[in-house]
Write a protein that holds these residues in place. Structure first.
Motif, PDB file in Angstrom:
ATOM      1  N   TRP A  19      38.226  56.150  34.609  1.00 24.12           N
ATOM      2  CA  TRP A  19      38.005  56.392  35.993  1.00 24.12           C
ATOM      3  C   TRP A  19      37.029  55.423  36.467  1.00 24.12           C
ATOM      4  O   TRP A  19      37.062  55.265  37.567  1.00 24.12           O
ATOM      5  CB  TRP A  19      37.953  57.747  36.292  1.00 24.12           C
ATOM      6  CG  TRP A  19      39.252  58.433  36.111  1.00 24.12           C
ATOM      7  CD1 TRP A  19      40.586  58.107  35.793  1.00 24.12           C
ATOM      8  CD2 TRP A  19      39.403  59.995  36.393  1.00 24.12           C
ATOM      9  NE1 TRP A  19      41.476  59.003  35.777  1.00 24.12           N
ATOM     10  CE2 TRP A  19      40.854  60.046  36.072  1.00 24.12           C
ATOM     11  CE3 TRP A  19      38.729  60.885  36.598  1.00 24.12           C
ATOM     12  CZ2 TRP A  19      41.429  61.504  36.274  1.00 24.12           C
ATOM     13  CZ3 TRP A  19      39.285  62.206  36.509  1.00 24.12           C
ATOM     14  CH2 TRP A  19      40.544  62.426  36.424  1.00 24.12           C
ATOM     15  N   ALA A  21      34.086  56.324  37.428  1.00 21.25           N
ATOM     16  CA  ALA A  21      33.746  56.946  38.658  1.00 21.25           C
ATOM     17  C   ALA A  21      32.192  56.794  38.893  1.00 21.25           C
ATOM     18  O   ALA A  21      31.437  56.649  37.999  1.00 21.25           O
ATOM     19  CB  ALA A  21      33.849  58.304  38.566  1.00 21.25           C
ATOM     20  N   PHE A  39      35.308  65.821  42.163  1.00 21.73           N
ATOM     21  CA  PHE A  39      34.632  64.325  42.415  1.00 21.73           C
ATOM     22  C   PHE A  39      33.433  64.369  43.017  1.00 21.73           C
ATOM     23  O   PHE A  39      33.140  65.242  43.877  1.00 21.73           O
ATOM     24  CB  PHE A  39      35.544  63.432  42.821  1.00 21.73           C
ATOM     25  CG  PHE A  39      37.103  63.106  42.151  1.00 21.73           C
ATOM     26  CD1 PHE A  39      36.717  62.186  41.074  1.00 21.73           C
ATOM     27  CD2 PHE A  39      37.988  64.068  41.980  1.00 21.73           C
ATOM     28  CE1 PHE A  39      37.963  61.769  40.443  1.00 21.73           C
ATOM     29  CE2 PHE A  39      39.117  63.667  41.301  1.00 21.73           C
ATOM     30  CZ  PHE A  39      39.263  62.667  40.534  1.00 21.73           C
ATOM     31  N   ASN A  44      36.381  58.274  45.319  1.00 24.43           N
ATOM     32  CA  ASN A  44      36.815  58.304  44.327  1.00 24.43           C
ATOM     33  C   ASN A  44      37.793  59.231  43.966  1.00 24.43           C
ATOM     34  O   ASN A  44      39.064  59.051  43.439  1.00 24.43           O
ATOM     35  CB  ASN A  44      35.626  58.737  43.446  1.00 24.43           C
ATOM     36  CG  ASN A  44      34.698  57.812  43.002  1.00 24.43           C
ATOM     37  OD1 ASN A  44      34.819  56.513  43.218  1.00 24.43           O
ATOM     38  ND2 ASN A  44      33.319  58.232  42.685  1.00 24.43           N
ATOM     39  N   ARG A  45      37.839  60.405  44.753  1.00 26.05           N
ATOM     40  CA  ARG A  45      38.989  61.315  44.874  1.00 26.05           C
ATOM     41  C   ARG A  45      40.423  60.588  45.199  1.00 26.05           C
ATOM     42  O   ARG A  45      41.390  60.544  44.540  1.00 26.05           O
ATOM     43  CB  ARG A  45      38.609  62.614  45.480  1.00 26.05           C
ATOM     44  CG  ARG A  45      39.866  63.655  45.754  1.00 26.05           C
ATOM     45  CD  ARG A  45      39.304  64.787  46.583  1.00 26.05           C
ATOM     46  NE  ARG A  45      40.358  65.708  46.899  1.00 26.05           N
ATOM     47  CZ  ARG A  45      41.283  65.595  47.783  1.00 26.05           C
ATOM     48  NH1 ARG A  45      41.144  64.660  48.706  1.00 26.05           N
ATOM     49  NH2 ARG A  45      42.028  66.552  47.931  1.00 26.05           N
ATOM     50  N   ARG A  47      40.980  57.456  45.599  1.00 31.20           N
ATOM     51  CA  ARG A  47      41.393  56.348  44.873  1.00 31.20           C
ATOM     52  C   ARG A  47      42.377  56.767  43.438  1.00 31.20           C
ATOM     53  O   ARG A  47      43.285  56.260  43.346  1.00 31.20           O
ATOM     54  CB  ARG A  47      40.321  55.693  44.424  1.00 31.20           C
ATOM     55  CG  ARG A  47      40.683  54.411  43.409  1.00 31.20           C
ATOM     56  CD  ARG A  47      39.163  53.638  43.237  1.00 31.20           C
ATOM     57  NE  ARG A  47      38.361  54.386  42.487  1.00 31.20           N
ATOM     58  CZ  ARG A  47      37.933  54.422  41.237  1.00 31.20           C
ATOM     59  NH1 ARG A  47      38.881  53.818  40.285  1.00 31.20           N
ATOM     60  NH2 ARG A  47      37.042  55.337  40.869  1.00 31.20           N
ATOM     61  N   LYS A  48      41.756  57.796  42.795  1.00 36.45           N
ATOM     62  CA  LYS A  48      42.525  58.275  41.827  1.00 36.45           C
ATOM     63  C   LYS A  48      43.965  59.205  42.100  1.00 36.45           C
ATOM     64  O   LYS A  48      44.793  59.022  41.325  1.00 36.45           O
ATOM     65  CB  LYS A  48      41.710  59.231  40.977  1.00 36.45           C
ATOM     66  CG  LYS A  48      40.422  58.910  40.398  1.00 36.45           C
ATOM     67  CD  LYS A  48      41.008  57.649  39.343  1.00 36.45           C
ATOM     68  CE  LYS A  48      41.959  57.922  38.394  1.00 36.45           C
ATOM     69  NZ  LYS A  48      42.604  56.653  37.745  1.00 36.45           N
ATOM     70  N   SER A  52      48.207  57.521  40.803  1.00 35.05           N
ATOM     71  CA  SER A  52      49.035  58.316  39.758  1.00 35.05           C
ATOM     72  C   SER A  52      50.422  57.233  39.638  1.00 35.05           C
ATOM     73  O   SER A  52      50.655  56.497  40.228  1.00 35.05           O
ATOM     74  CB  SER A  52      49.446  59.528  40.685  1.00 35.05           C
ATOM     75  OG  SER A  52      48.390  60.229  41.168  1.00 35.05           O
ATOM     76  N   CYS A  54      48.445  59.672  36.207  1.00 34.11           N
ATOM     77  CA  CYS A  54      47.404  59.384  35.191  1.00 34.11           C
ATOM     78  C   CYS A  54      47.888  59.964  33.738  1.00 34.11           C
ATOM     79  O   CYS A  54      48.579  60.751  33.722  1.00 34.11           O
ATOM     80  CB  CYS A  54      46.192  60.292  35.925  1.00 34.11           C
ATOM     81  SG  CYS A  54      44.835  60.194  34.585  1.00 34.11           S
TER      82      CYS A  54
END
Length: 209
Positions: A19, A21, A39, A44-45, A47-48, A52, A54
């Motif tokens: 990730w 991060a 996070f 960052n949260r 973006r992840k 998806s 993941c």
């Protein structure tokens, strides 16, 4: 979304590394198959969640945004966005409404690839749909205005490990209970295969007329 247990420490280390991060990411086990991921910042949260699905060890690490006061048992982890490509669609049906109708049949509609927003000619329509609890779609059937049936092939991007017998993402072919039955009956034909995986890196829009 894996039937067998995994080493959590290894999984946490691998996901943190992948990730990239900028701030600390913490994994808190809530129960056997549910982990709270904290996070360091909302950027960052977000973006992840947008990237998806993941993957960990070629299996799905299903992620949902946290909802305050929601029971973890009510979380629908089968609803994971996945890009799907639909081929062989006639030019006259290369439009947004057709794409939305197809997406609703397969799962729950999330998004259409921006390359298709001008309705120019493309090799395929690219949709982001969810609900991986259903068997993968091998084809999509369209009906033209004159009643003729059109069969459109499908391919999935970043497709996870899945069962070639049932077409389900929850387990692999090697660990499928039905594999033993097929071996006894000498039936080696499979309805699903690696051909459902889309080749990543190929331009979506080859030419425009």
């Amino acid at each position: 979304m894996l039937e067998e247990k995994v080493n959590r420490d290894t999984m946490n280390y691998v996901l943190k590394s992948l990730w990239f991060a900028k701030m600390e990411v913490n994994f808190i086990v809530l129960k056997e198959s549910v982990i709270l991921v904290k996070f360091g910042n909302t950027k960052n949260r977000k973006r992840k969640l947008n990237l998806s699905p993941c993957l960990f060890n070629q299996c799905l690490f299903a992620m949902l945004p946290y909802v305050k006061d929601q029971d973890t048992g009510a979380c629908a982890f089968n609803l994971t966005p996945c890009w799907l490509r639909i081929f062989n669609i006639p030019l006259e049906y290369m439009e947004r409404q057709v794409a939305m109708d197809v997406a609703k049949v397969i799962g729950e509609f999330v998004a259409i690839d921006s390359c298709n927003k001008d309705e120019g000619w493309t090799e395929y329509i690219r949709l982001r749909v969810i609900d991986i609890s259903k068997p993968l779609r091998r084809v999509v059937h369209l009906v033209s205005t004159d009643g003729a049936e059109i069969v459109c092939a499908t391919k999935y991007e970043r497709l996870l490990t899945f069962c070639y017998i049932y077409g389900l993402i929850s387990h692999s072919t090697q660990k499928c209970d039905r594999k033993k039955e097929q071996s006894k009956s000498n039936n080696t034909s499979l309805k699903y295969g690696n051909w459902l995986r889309a080749q990543i890196g190929v331009p979506n829009q080859n030419c425009v007329y």
